[in-house]
Scaffold this motif. Structure first.
Motif, mmCIF file in Angstrom:
data_model
loop_
_atom_site.group_PDB
_atom_site.id
_atom_site.type_symbol
_atom_site.label_atom_id
_atom_site.label_comp_id
_atom_site.label_asym_id
_atom_site.label_seq_id
_atom_site.Cartn_x
_atom_site.Cartn_y
_atom_site.Cartn_z
ATOM 1 N N LEU A 1 -25.960 -34.860 -23.266
ATOM 2 C CA LEU A 1 -26.110 -35.981 -24.213
ATOM 3 C C LEU A 1 -27.377 -36.778 -23.912
ATOM 4 N N ALA A 2 -27.680 -37.005 -22.654
ATOM 5 C CA ALA A 2 -28.900 -37.716 -22.298
ATOM 6 C C ALA A 2 -30.127 -36.922 -22.712
ATOM 7 N N GLY A 3 -30.105 -35.613 -22.549
ATOM 8 C CA GLY A 3 -31.225 -34.775 -22.972
ATOM 9 C C GLY A 3 -31.411 -34.807 -24.476
ATOM 10 N N LEU A 4 -30.297 -34.736 -25.224
ATOM 11 C CA LEU A 4 -30.401 -34.802 -26.684
ATOM 12 C C LEU A 4 -30.913 -36.170 -27.144
ATOM 13 N N PHE A 5 -30.452 -37.227 -26.471
ATOM 14 C CA PHE A 5 -30.905 -38.569 -26.828
ATOM 15 C C PHE A 5 -32.412 -38.718 -26.550
ATOM 16 N N LEU A 6 -32.855 -38.245 -25.394
ATOM 17 C CA LEU A 6 -34.269 -38.372 -25.050
ATOM 18 C C LEU A 6 -35.131 -37.485 -25.945
ATOM 19 N N ALA A 7 -34.624 -36.330 -26.350
ATOM 20 C CA ALA A 7 -35.394 -35.457 -27.244
ATOM 21 C C ALA A 7 -35.518 -36.090 -28.629
ATOM 22 N N PRO B 1 -17.766 -32.627 -12.374
ATOM 23 C CA PRO B 1 -18.911 -31.813 -12.803
ATOM 24 C C PRO B 1 -18.929 -31.571 -14.315
ATOM 25 N N ALA B 2 -17.764 -31.467 -14.925
ATOM 26 C CA ALA B 2 -17.720 -31.270 -16.376
ATOM 27 C C ALA B 2 -18.272 -32.516 -17.087
ATOM 28 N N PHE B 3 -17.831 -33.707 -16.659
ATOM 29 C CA PHE B 3 -18.355 -34.936 -17.263
ATOM 30 C C PHE B 3 -19.841 -35.099 -16.990
ATOM 31 N N ALA B 4 -20.288 -34.730 -15.811
ATOM 32 C CA ALA B 4 -21.707 -34.836 -15.481
ATOM 33 C C ALA B 4 -22.539 -33.900 -16.349
#
Length: 76
Positions: A65-71, A56-59
């Motif tokens: 990171l995916a949210g920051l990349f998409l933003a 869960p920590a890695f998820a």
């Protein structure tokens, strides 16, 4: 005063135990996992526990990171 026969439909009588009769004996084995004998922890138990904690920590980090990349990708 309400009697048992007034409560039960169909005129069936309630079967009550007379006072002074001992109750049923408790079961020899407790119900559920409350008093289970503790087994020695193994390497498999440690691995499963580690995965349950770390996955869960890695998820969560991957989702951030995916949210920051998409933003950031939307402003290009």
């Amino acid at each position: 005063m309400t009697t048992a026969e007034d409560i039960i439909e169909g005129g069936a009588t309630a079967r009550l135990r007379p006072a002074g009769v001992p109750t049923l004996k408790p079961a020899q084995q407790p119900a559920g996992p409350f008093e289970a004998a503790a087994a020695k922890p193994s390497a498999r138990d440690a691995l499963v526990t580690g995965l349950l904690v770390i996955y869960p920590a890695f998820a969560a980090v991957a989702a951030i990171l995916a949210g920051l990349f998409l933003a950031g990708a939307g402003s290009v």
